[in-house]
Design an enzyme around this catalytic site. Sequence first.
Site, PDB file in Angstrom:
ATOM      1  N   VAL A  93     -30.471  46.505  -5.753  1.00 20.48           N
ATOM      2  CA  VAL A  93     -29.472  47.502  -6.138  1.00 20.48           C
ATOM      3  C   VAL A  93     -29.117  47.280  -7.605  1.00 20.48           C
ATOM      4  CG1 VAL A  93     -27.136  48.377  -5.726  1.00 20.48           C
ATOM      5  CG2 VAL A  93     -28.548  47.641  -3.798  1.00 20.48           C
ATOM      6  N   ASP A 114     -22.599  41.995   3.624  1.00 23.82           N
ATOM      7  CA  ASP A 114     -23.948  42.539   3.484  1.00 23.82           C
ATOM      8  C   ASP A 114     -24.310  43.252   4.784  1.00 23.82           C
ATOM      9  OD1 ASP A 114     -26.976  42.607   3.494  1.00 23.82           O
ATOM     10  OD2 ASP A 114     -26.642  41.638   1.557  1.00 23.82           O
ATOM     11  N   ILE A 115     -24.966  44.410   4.690  1.00 25.82           N
ATOM     12  CA  ILE A 115     -25.322  45.151   5.909  1.00 25.82           C
ATOM     13  C   ILE A 115     -26.550  44.556   6.600  1.00 25.82           C
ATOM     14  CG2 ILE A 115     -24.240  47.306   5.173  1.00 25.82           C
ATOM     15  CD1 ILE A 115     -27.096  48.360   4.541  1.00 25.82           C
ATOM     16  N   HIS A 121     -24.466  41.953  -8.742  1.00 26.80           N
ATOM     17  CA  HIS A 121     -23.764  41.479  -7.553  1.00 26.80           C
ATOM     18  C   HIS A 121     -24.133  40.036  -7.261  1.00 26.80           C
ATOM     19  CE1 HIS A 121     -27.526  43.411  -6.206  1.00 26.80           C
ATOM     20  NE2 HIS A 121     -27.510  42.608  -5.150  1.00 26.80           N
ATOM     21  N   HIS A 169     -24.442  37.376  -4.258  1.00 27.61           N
ATOM     22  CA  HIS A 169     -24.495  37.120  -2.816  1.00 27.61           C
ATOM     23  C   HIS A 169     -23.841  35.771  -2.548  1.00 27.61           C
ATOM     24  CE1 HIS A 169     -27.533  40.183  -1.551  1.00 27.61           C
ATOM     25  NE2 HIS A 169     -27.910  40.073  -2.808  1.00 27.61           N
ATOM     26  N   ASN A 173     -29.658  38.083  -8.029  1.00 27.11           N
ATOM     27  CA  ASN A 173     -31.015  38.557  -8.319  1.00 27.11           C
ATOM     28  C   ASN A 173     -30.931  39.505  -9.512  1.00 27.11           C
ATOM     29  OD1 ASN A 173     -32.072  37.261  -5.958  1.00 27.11           O
ATOM     30  ND2 ASN A 173     -31.244  38.931  -4.748  1.00 27.11           N
TER      31      ASN A 173
END
Length: 121
Positions: free
Chosen positions: A98, A33-34, A102, A104, A89
């Site tokens: 986004v 993750d950025i 995905h 996390h 999410n």
Amino acid sequence: MATDPDCIFCKIIRGEIPSRKVYEDADVLAFHDIEPVAPVHFMLIPKRHVPSMYELTPEDAPAMGKIMAIAGRLAREQGATDGFRTIVNTGRVGRQDVAHVHVHVIGGPDPLGPMITRNNT
């Protein structure tokens, strides 16, 4: 493999945007993750573009199953050796940022904060 030309995660899959990869195979990509919220924070995504969990179909079961099956090994390899949290999410209420499903994976050496604050009203 279906991708969305405007999706940031599809751009990462295609190599148009750089990422710090954790894992990659024909079906799945994992990358850091950025904006990490813990020492270990990466995401696992299917390479086929699916906007959210709402749109998953039986066709997506192999990739999503693989994501769940490898999450623990990858978390351990990244330093989450005493537990981790997985978060998916979905939609506006779920605060999905986004529009590409995905997972996390979040962890580290210290316990994570509370999951969800309960409203006892």
